[in-house]
Design a protein around this motif. Sequence first.
Motif, PDB file in Angstrom:
ATOM      1  N   LEU A 164       0.829  -1.206   0.000  1.00 53.07           N
ATOM      2  CA  LEU A 164       0.000   0.000   0.000  1.00 53.07           C
ATOM      3  C   LEU A 164       0.862   1.255   0.000  1.00 53.07           C
ATOM      4  O   LEU A 164       0.604   2.198  -0.759  1.00 53.07           O
ATOM      5  CB  LEU A 164      -0.915  -0.011   1.221  1.00 53.07           C
ATOM      6  N   LEU A 180       2.503   1.721  -3.481  1.00 49.55           N
ATOM      7  CA  LEU A 180       1.543   2.210  -4.472  1.00 49.55           C
ATOM      8  C   LEU A 180       1.140   3.656  -4.181  1.00 49.55           C
ATOM      9  O   LEU A 180       1.037   4.477  -5.092  1.00 49.55           O
ATOM     10  CB  LEU A 180       0.301   1.311  -4.485  1.00 49.55           C
ATOM     11  N   ALA A 181       0.926   3.948  -2.895  1.00 51.87           N
ATOM     12  CA  ALA A 181       0.508   5.297  -2.520  1.00 51.87           C
ATOM     13  C   ALA A 181       1.591   6.330  -2.815  1.00 51.87           C
ATOM     14  O   ALA A 181       1.288   7.519  -2.973  1.00 51.87           O
ATOM     15  CB  ALA A 181       0.153   5.336  -1.034  1.00 51.87           C
ATOM     16  N   SER A 209      -5.638   1.589  -1.565  1.00 45.66           N
ATOM     17  CA  SER A 209      -4.534   2.079  -2.394  1.00 45.66           C
ATOM     18  C   SER A 209      -5.039   3.078  -3.424  1.00 45.66           C
ATOM     19  O   SER A 209      -4.420   4.130  -3.650  1.00 45.66           O
ATOM     20  CB  SER A 209      -3.843   0.909  -3.102  1.00 45.66           C
ATOM     21  N   TYR A 213      -5.775   6.323  -1.735  1.00 48.80           N
ATOM     22  CA  TYR A 213      -4.527   7.038  -1.474  1.00 48.80           C
ATOM     23  C   TYR A 213      -3.989   7.677  -2.757  1.00 48.80           C
ATOM     24  O   TYR A 213      -3.527   8.822  -2.766  1.00 48.80           O
ATOM     25  CB  TYR A 213      -3.476   6.079  -0.922  1.00 48.80           C
TER      26      TYR A 213
END
Length: 469
Positions: A42, A45-46, A201, A204
């Motif tokens: 996460l 990806l964020a 994700s 975000y």
Amino acid sequence: MGNKTFSTTTLVATVLATTYGGGTLVRAVEQVYSSGLYWVILMILAGLNLWIISLMAIRMGPFMGHLSLPETMGTIYGPYARIITGISSVCSAIAVIAIQISVISVTISTIFPYHSYIITVLATLILIFYSTLGGIRSVTFTDVLQFITFTIIIPLVAWFMFLNTEKSIFEIIYFLKDQEKFQFNKLFQCNTKLISLIFLSLSYLIGYTKEPTIMQRIYMSSGPTQAYNVFKISTIFHYLIKVFIILISLFVFVKEPNLPVNKVWNYIPTHVPPVFNGFIAISLLAMTMSTADSHINNSAIIASYDILEKIIPRKLHPINHLKLVKWSSLIIGLLAMVLTFFCNSLLTLLKYSLNFSIPITVAPFVLAVFGFRGTSRTALIGMATGVLTILAWNKWVEPYIGIDGSFISMLANGLAMMAAHYFLKQPKGAGWVGPDDTLKQIQQESFRKKAEREERIKNSWMNKKKHFS
């Protein structure tokens, strides 16, 4: 806007200082420890969120003269959309400020053992006083100092936690490979946790487009090109800081794999040299102050410039904007403090922040940046759809499946806007527009540099063939 005279370096520092609040650090360390590879993925990806902002920044030439995100929305969709965006932004900011107040209170209470309520009130008053008197120029340049502070201390914390494990890098890797929560084959099992990770994700990734403080950094830039460079450079440093935060959590887990989640962060100050405890507290305070002051400053401007000025009857004008902003800072700070008393869960406050804004503002704003020029009715239909979707999701869906509905509500908003635009009669001029002159120049310059680069490569290759023939 500081007369738009800030250097790229200064803007990069204030973007990162605003991005990394104390709540971000504490929450990330706790969640990587408890959720393992899910939260690591996460965070990775964020980290693309600032890169996405850079792609939008280069298209914001028509809006660079604005002071706020709601003003941009009002220019495209009318005064009602501007007021709704303003209210949404302020509510979201209050949740973010509450996160920072909570972290400040916990940090100070570890140093001065007074009643938590007293510390919370004092922390809030310090924030309000500092943000109200300083203005954006003061906030920006202190953000630079605060950024330098925590970017030095976070790597040092990671180093001390590594030494605390008393293991080599290879031993740590082998240990983590044996832990179920850090195994890739467990990560990609199709279950509710994976689906929840995907949607969080996505929230975000797209969430920073609703952050007025981040958008304000674009408006503070001298033009789209500088804004693009600011967020492109910020993305690189964004990932470097994330790596050290992840390492801190991993090293704590390797040493003590059975800590309760709420004890993970408290473990760190007790396992570093005593003299370093103060530096950790300074780092947390720097991170929380740099995020909180930016949100207080920006939300106060929105409250006075985009909400109250549009609501107050014209016969009561002119308004003393400076006094109005200062009073707005006070009220917003106090509301955040009250919210902290009722909710001190950092993850819950984060979800409040997402739910207040992503379903309402992201879809119409992103569409506007990429050339959509809809009517006020179209935007209001989309916003109403987003609000109803997130309310229904939180009441009937999330309690049973545990998946955040912010991204889904944003999609519902965008789809409702497109349906309203194409199925309802629209006035002349509504629809999609081409790129502005600034973007055309940037694209032409990019194509020219690409052609020159290809030509250099081609000539270099031809010269090598002649040399070896």
